[in-house]
Design a protein around this motif. Structure first.
Motif: not given
Length: 166
Positions: A1-30
């Protein structure tokens, strides 16, 4: 099914306290790894859980491992006492981990997180060393491959820093 950048936007705009981990975090690190879901580390207090549910309002948020249950709403009785949340919605798959004992408490991980651009969206991401430790601890073949790749990335970054090119 995958994931979308809209998910990060909703978490942030919704005031959710979170830190990105996992594969997307690995992508962010290169890392070049492909991932099918969005993994975040978040305190699963009642307030933060409700913020997560509200952030995904209108996306048919469901329990991924229990598709027979109805769409999750803020009054869902299953929202209390959670350690992790494995979710899916119209936007993709979301794993919300409430504990990472192998890496540290949420306040420790959040304090050491870094802000990184992820596909044009800035968010807090687990730091590189903690992500490597997490991948090593999980120990699945795919996680160990990512850990090795991230260690190579770290060695390149360290070399550039020592040469004054960072």
């Amino acid at each position: 099914m995958g994931w979308s950048i809209e998910m990060l936007r909703r978490l942030t705009d919704g005031g959710v306290d979170y830190v990105l981990i996992g594969g997307v975090a690995a992508n962010a690190h290169g890392s070049a790894i492909h991932t099918d879901d969005l993994d975040v580390f978040a305190p699963l207090s009642h307030e933060n859980v409700l913020a997560i549910v509200r952030a995904f309002s209108g996306t048919h948020l469901r329990w991924r491992h229990r598709p027979d249950l109805p769409v999750i709403t803020p009054d869902d009785p299953l929202l209390s006492g959670l350690k992790n949340m494995y979710l899916q919605c119209d936007l993709g798959q979301l794993d919300v981990l409430g504990e990472l004992p192998e890496v540290g408490s949420y306040p420790e991980v959040a304090a050491a997180s870094v802000e990184i651009d992820v596909r044009g969206f800035r968010c807090r991401v687990i730091n590189l060393d903690s992500l490597i430790a997490l991948k090593r601890t999980v120990g699945r073949e795919k996680d160990l491959l990512v850990a090795r790749e991230l260690e190579l990335i770290r060695s390149i970054l360290d070399r550039r820093k020592s040469e004054g090119n960072a």
